[in-house]
Design a protein around this motif. Structure first.
Motif, PDB file in Angstrom:
ATOM      1  N   ALA A   1       0.331 -92.246 -37.412  1.00  0.00           N
ATOM      2  CA  ALA A   1      -0.472 -93.410 -37.804  1.00  0.00           C
ATOM      3  C   ALA A   1      -1.098 -93.198 -39.181  1.00  0.00           C
ATOM      4  O   ALA A   1      -1.111 -94.110 -40.025  1.00  0.00           O
ATOM      5  CB  ALA A   1      -1.554 -93.673 -36.761  1.00  0.00           C
TER       6      ALA A   1
ATOM      7  N   SER B   1      -5.090-101.806 -31.671  1.00  0.00           N
ATOM      8  CA  SER B   1      -4.908-101.147 -30.374  1.00  0.00           C
ATOM      9  C   SER B   1      -4.828-102.225 -29.300  1.00  0.00           C
ATOM     10  O   SER B   1      -3.754-102.679 -28.951  1.00  0.00           O
ATOM     11  CB  SER B   1      -6.045-100.171 -30.095  1.00  0.00           C
ATOM     12  OG  SER B   1      -5.813 -99.466 -28.895  1.00  0.00           O
TER      13      SER B   1
ATOM     14  N   ILE C   1      -1.860 -98.154 -32.597  1.00  0.00           N
ATOM     15  CA  ILE C   1      -2.155 -96.854 -31.988  1.00  0.00           C
ATOM     16  C   ILE C   1      -2.273 -97.008 -30.473  1.00  0.00           C
ATOM     17  O   ILE C   1      -2.770 -96.114 -29.787  1.00  0.00           O
ATOM     18  CB  ILE C   1      -3.448 -96.245 -32.576  1.00  0.00           C
ATOM     19  CG1 ILE C   1      -4.646 -97.188 -32.350  1.00  0.00           C
ATOM     20  CG2 ILE C   1      -3.268 -95.951 -34.057  1.00  0.00           C
ATOM     21  CD1 ILE C   1      -5.983 -96.584 -32.741  1.00  0.00           C
TER      22      ILE C   1
END
Length: 295
Positions: A16, A30, A52
């Protein structure tokens, strides 16, 4: 429709970080409960996204050997509320994040996103302020730990650098052991509402429950960023539990906040809430710790 430039699913924190370096305009996503709304509204139209969501090390709640509770920033609100460690040691935080949105939002929204969004109305923020949370940020230069009181720099702004990923929220044993707390959120509706004001209060009582040995009080929407009231905390600590002490607390915090007028509420109304919620939250925190108070 969602105007998204590119989408990348990161396989690890390092992955990431690498992609964030490559994409200077990218946003981390997310759960997406904040970012996707901003894209739909046009505020982040055309931005690339680095997900993520599937990085396992960013999820869960654990306790280290020294008693530090570590919360993965990718942990959903509902998982935090239901986790045994949270229920046993830091229940105020579990209750606070259970006030976010509705069940659907709490199942996808993450505590890391709530904090990194930078808004003063985040339900998790004032409780994390009261618990003296330490935020772990990981970037190309390694890991740095930032006390949450130093994380917010202004409305919607934080010290997190573009290429950094929040990798942990840490609450030390000394910051929760022996404390009981209460979080009160005031909104015009009972659900699906952004806080007009939020107040989190922690107290540590003496062995006989007659004296407040230590008190912490924090607010959301009482200033441009979440805020603690250190002078009031100092003045209360060491004093006997009484209704007069609650009144003192309510008056004291007024000198340490700076709410603004918005379409949700006027500054004057928020100041009334600041005083009243201080008294109510402290009274309930005392009761939760086994103390007795009338108010």
């Amino acid at each position: 429709m969602y105007d998204i430039g590119s989408f990348y699913e990161a396989a690890s924190v390092e992955d990431a970080i690498r992609k964030l370096q490559e994409w200077p305009d990218a946003e981390i996503i997310s759960g997406g409960s904040d970012v996707l709304i901003k894209i739909r509204e046009g505020k982040l139209a055309g931005r690339s996204l680095v997900s993520i969501h599937n990085i396992a090390v960013l999820k869960g709640v654990t306790m280290e050997e020294d008693g530090t509770i570590v919360i993965g920033p990718g942990t959903s609100f509902s998982h935090i509320t239901a986790h045994p460690l949270v229920q046993q040691h830091i229940p105020m935080l579990g209750y606070a994040v259970d006030q976010v949105g509705g069940p659907q939002i709490r199942n996808i929204g993450t505590i890391g996103g709530n904090v990194c969004n930078g808004v003063t109305s985040a339900d998790s923020a004032s409780s994390l302020f009261a618990y003296n949370a330490i935020l772990e940020l990981t970037g190309p230069e390694g890991i740095r730990q930032v006390p949450i009181q130093e994380f917010y720099t202004g409305p919607g702004k934080t010290v997190r650098r573009h290429e950094e990923v929040m990798t942990a929220i840490r609450i030390r044993r000394r910051d929760y052991e022996g404390y009981t707390g209460c979080y009160i959120k005031y909104g015009k509706r009972n659900a699906m509402e952004i806080a007009t004001l939020g107040c989190a209060c922690l107290v540590k009582l003496s062995w006989d429950k007659k004296v407040v040995e230590d008190m912490r009080i924090a607010y959301g929407v009482a200033a441009p960023t979440p805020v603690r009231c250190p002078e009031t905390e100092k003045s209360v600590s060491g004093q006997a539990v009484s209704n007069a002490l609650l009144l003192q607390t309510g008056k004291g915090v007024l000198n340490e906040v700076n709410p603004r007028t918005s379409w949700r509420a006027s500054k004057e109304f928020r100041l009334q809430l600041v005083e009243e919620l201080a008294k109510r939250a402290m009274a309930q925190a005392i009761r939760n710790g086994g103390g007795e108070v009338d108010a």
